[in-house]
Design a protein around this motif. Structure first.
Motif, PDB file in Angstrom:
ATOM      1  N   PRO A  81       0.795  -1.232   0.000  1.00 33.31           N
ATOM      2  CA  PRO A  81       0.000   0.000   0.000  1.00 33.31           C
ATOM      3  C   PRO A  81       0.830   1.286   0.000  1.00 33.31           C
ATOM      4  O   PRO A  81       0.510   2.238  -0.698  1.00 33.31           O
ATOM      5  N   ASP A  82       1.950   1.319   0.775  1.00 28.99           N
ATOM      6  CA  ASP A  82       2.777   2.553   0.799  1.00 28.99           C
ATOM      7  C   ASP A  82       3.381   2.823  -0.575  1.00 28.99           C
ATOM      8  O   ASP A  82       3.514   3.983  -0.969  1.00 28.99           O
ATOM      9  N   GLU A  83       3.771   1.767  -1.290  1.00 23.96           N
ATOM     10  CA  GLU A  83       4.312   1.951  -2.638  1.00 23.96           C
ATOM     11  C   GLU A  83       3.238   2.532  -3.565  1.00 23.96           C
ATOM     12  O   GLU A  83       3.518   3.422  -4.379  1.00 23.96           O
ATOM     13  N   ILE A  84       2.032   2.028  -3.427  1.00 20.95           N
ATOM     14  CA  ILE A  84       0.927   2.493  -4.273  1.00 20.95           C
ATOM     15  C   ILE A  84       0.608   3.959  -3.973  1.00 20.95           C
ATOM     16  O   ILE A  84       0.432   4.762  -4.896  1.00 20.95           O
ATOM     17  N   ILE A  85       0.568   4.320  -2.700  1.00 21.05           N
ATOM     18  CA  ILE A  85       0.308   5.716  -2.330  1.00 21.05           C
ATOM     19  C   ILE A  85       1.361   6.623  -2.946  1.00 21.05           C
ATOM     20  O   ILE A  85       1.050   7.654  -3.553  1.00 21.05           O
ATOM     21  N   TYR A  86       2.626   6.253  -2.800  1.00 19.91           N
ATOM     22  CA  TYR A  86       3.729   7.062  -3.339  1.00 19.91           C
ATOM     23  C   TYR A  86       3.624   7.188  -4.863  1.00 19.91           C
ATOM     24  O   TYR A  86       3.771   8.279  -5.419  1.00 19.91           O
ATOM     25  N   ARG A  87       3.345   6.085  -5.540  1.00 14.86           N
ATOM     26  CA  ARG A  87       3.226   6.116  -7.004  1.00 14.86           C
ATOM     27  C   ARG A  87       2.075   7.023  -7.440  1.00 14.86           C
ATOM     28  O   ARG A  87       2.191   7.776  -8.400  1.00 14.86           O
ATOM     29  N   ARG A  88       0.953   6.923  -6.754  1.00 15.27           N
ATOM     30  CA  ARG A  88      -0.202   7.764  -7.105  1.00 15.27           C
ATOM     31  C   ARG A  88       0.104   9.240  -6.905  1.00 15.27           C
ATOM     32  O   ARG A  88      -0.266  10.079  -7.731  1.00 15.27           O
ATOM     33  N   LEU A  89       0.775   9.560  -5.804  1.00 14.95           N
ATOM     34  CA  LEU A  89       1.106  10.961  -5.534  1.00 14.95           C
ATOM     35  C   LEU A  89       2.050  11.537  -6.583  1.00 14.95           C
ATOM     36  O   LEU A  89       2.046  12.745  -6.830  1.00 14.95           O
ATOM     37  N   ASN A  90       2.854  10.689  -7.198  1.00 18.96           N
ATOM     38  CA  ASN A  90       3.829  11.152  -8.187  1.00 18.96           C
ATOM     39  C   ASN A  90       3.363  10.985  -9.624  1.00 18.96           C
ATOM     40  O   ASN A  90       4.138  11.225 -10.550  1.00 18.96           O
ATOM     41  N   ASP A  91       2.120  10.573  -9.832  1.00 17.53           N
ATOM     42  CA  ASP A  91       1.570  10.406 -11.184  1.00 17.53           C
ATOM     43  C   ASP A  91       0.684  11.603 -11.508  1.00 17.53           C
ATOM     44  O   ASP A  91      -0.460  11.669 -11.073  1.00 17.53           O
ATOM     45  N   ASP A  92       1.247  12.541 -12.286  1.00 12.77           N
ATOM     46  CA  ASP A  92       0.466  13.729 -12.623  1.00 12.77           C
ATOM     47  C   ASP A  92      -0.308  13.569 -13.930  1.00 12.77           C
ATOM     48  O   ASP A  92      -0.902  14.518 -14.417  1.00 12.77           O
ATOM     49  N   THR A  93      -0.322  12.348 -14.473  1.00 13.34           N
ATOM     50  CA  THR A  93      -1.068  12.107 -15.716  1.00 13.34           C
ATOM     51  C   THR A  93      -2.533  11.776 -15.452  1.00 13.34           C
ATOM     52  O   THR A  93      -3.326  11.753 -16.386  1.00 13.34           O
ATOM     53  N   ARG A 100      -6.351  11.142  -9.279  1.00 18.46           N
ATOM     54  CA  ARG A 100      -6.601   9.982  -8.415  1.00 18.46           C
ATOM     55  C   ARG A 100      -7.247  10.417  -7.105  1.00 18.46           C
ATOM     56  O   ARG A 100      -6.915  11.463  -6.565  1.00 18.46           O
ATOM     57  N   ASP A 101      -8.127   9.572  -6.594  1.00 15.55           N
ATOM     58  CA  ASP A 101      -8.681   9.810  -5.268  1.00 15.55           C
ATOM     59  C   ASP A 101      -7.608   9.455  -4.239  1.00 15.55           C
ATOM     60  O   ASP A 101      -6.859   8.493  -4.412  1.00 15.55           O
ATOM     61  N   VAL A 102      -7.538  10.235  -3.165  1.00  8.31           N
ATOM     62  CA  VAL A 102      -6.587   9.957  -2.096  1.00  8.31           C
ATOM     63  C   VAL A 102      -7.184   8.871  -1.211  1.00  8.31           C
ATOM     64  O   VAL A 102      -8.344   8.951  -0.819  1.00  8.31           O
ATOM     65  N   GLN A 103      -6.372   7.837  -0.912  1.00  9.94           N
ATOM     66  CA  GLN A 103      -6.841   6.736  -0.071  1.00  9.94           C
ATOM     67  C   GLN A 103      -5.803   6.416   0.991  1.00  9.94           C
ATOM     68  O   GLN A 103      -4.602   6.615   0.793  1.00  9.94           O
ATOM     69  N   LYS A 104      -6.271   5.864   2.093  1.00  6.61           N
ATOM     70  CA  LYS A 104      -5.398   5.406   3.163  1.00  6.61           C
ATOM     71  C   LYS A 104      -4.888   4.010   2.815  1.00  6.61           C
ATOM     72  O   LYS A 104      -5.502   3.290   2.036  1.00  6.61           O
ATOM     73  N   ALA A 105      -3.788   3.619   3.459  1.00  4.55           N
ATOM     74  CA  ALA A 105      -3.184   2.309   3.218  1.00  4.55           C
ATOM     75  C   ALA A 105      -4.189   1.182   3.463  1.00  4.55           C
ATOM     76  O   ALA A 105      -4.244   0.215   2.697  1.00  4.55           O
ATOM     77  N   LYS A 106      -5.008   1.286   4.506  1.00 11.04           N
ATOM     78  CA  LYS A 106      -5.971   0.218   4.801  1.00 11.04           C
ATOM     79  C   LYS A 106      -7.014   0.094   3.694  1.00 11.04           C
ATOM     80  O   LYS A 106      -7.481  -1.005   3.399  1.00 11.04           O
ATOM     81  N   ASP A 107      -7.379   1.205   3.054  1.00 14.36           N
ATOM     82  CA  ASP A 107      -8.343   1.159   1.956  1.00 14.36           C
ATOM     83  C   ASP A 107      -7.723   0.532   0.706  1.00 14.36           C
ATOM     84  O   ASP A 107      -8.392  -0.203  -0.021  1.00 14.36           O
ATOM     85  N   ILE A 108      -6.453   0.809   0.483  1.00 14.54           N
ATOM     86  CA  ILE A 108      -5.739   0.213  -0.646  1.00 14.54           C
ATOM     87  C   ILE A 108      -5.613  -1.294  -0.431  1.00 14.54           C
ATOM     88  O   ILE A 108      -5.831  -2.089  -1.347  1.00 14.54           O
ATOM     89  N   GLN A 109      -5.285  -1.692   0.796  1.00 16.53           N
ATOM     90  CA  GLN A 109      -5.176  -3.120   1.105  1.00 16.53           C
ATOM     91  C   GLN A 109      -6.515  -3.820   0.898  1.00 16.53           C
ATOM     92  O   GLN A 109      -6.572  -4.911   0.323  1.00 16.53           O
TER      93      GLN A 109
END
Length: 186
Positions: free
Chosen positions: A118-130, A133-142
């Motif tokens: 989940p932390d990798e996914i959060i970081y990737r989403r934050l750095n994807d400006d294309t 994305r909705d902001v989600q917590k790690a537990k929601d991603i899991q």
């Protein structure tokens, strides 16, 4: 000919892995969301892809069915890999990305799930400006990844396909690509 469905939640890196693997395998790549977007834009339902997930569930279902028919037609003579989402997290709850009427049309041979921490996914989403994305917590991603696992097994039950889960962790892209290529070449 084989029809493979490759899935992963936004930020899992499924499209990145697939794009790298396509250099080494003989598959036609079809992105389910792109086909749905083309259909929805042509019918003046949305202006861009990010609006799809905000449509009412019934409208999404109609577009899914039309996309399935188009993909099936394109898959008649080639190995096809369909890049899509196993589930879509909507305001009303999780929507199957490939409901029964879509699976009946596609009849895939294999489902491949791409997962990451989940932390990798959060970081990737934050750095994807294309994309927006909705902001989600790690537990929601899991939870979303767990829903994908359960849903892919249900899909396999309905189609007789197999399910393969591949990890795509940061700094391991080359080994993840190799694993994907090996599965596609089986």
């Amino acid at each position: 000919m084989k029809l493979v469905v490759l899935t992963g939640i936004p930020g899992s890196g499924s499209t990145t892995l697939l794009n790298r693997a396509l250099d080494e395998v003989d598959y036609v790549h079809l992105n389910y969301g792109d086909i749905m977007t083309e259909i929805a834009i042509n019918e003046n339902i949305v202006e861009d892809r990010d609006e799809l997930r905000k449509l009412p569930a019934e409208t999404q279902k109609e577009i899914q069915a039309k996309a399935a028919k188009e993909i099936k037609q394109r898959s008649e003579e080639n190995n096809v890999i369909v890049d899509t989402h196993c589930t879509i997290n909507t305001p009303a709850g999780f929507l199957p990305g490939l409901p029964k009427w879509v699976l009946d049309e596609l009849q895939p041979d294999l489902f491949i799930l791409i997962e990451a921490y989940p932390d990798e996914i959060i970081y990737r989403r934050l750095n994807d400006d294309t994309r927006v994305r909705d902001v989600q917590k790690a537990k929601d991603i899991q939870l979303h990844q767990e829903m994908n696992r359960a849903t892919s097994m249900a899909y396999a039950t309905l189609t007789g396909a197999t399910v393969k889960i591949l990890s795509n962790h940061d700094n391991h892209l080359d080994s993840s690509v190799k694993k994907l290529v090996d599965v596609l070449n089986l």
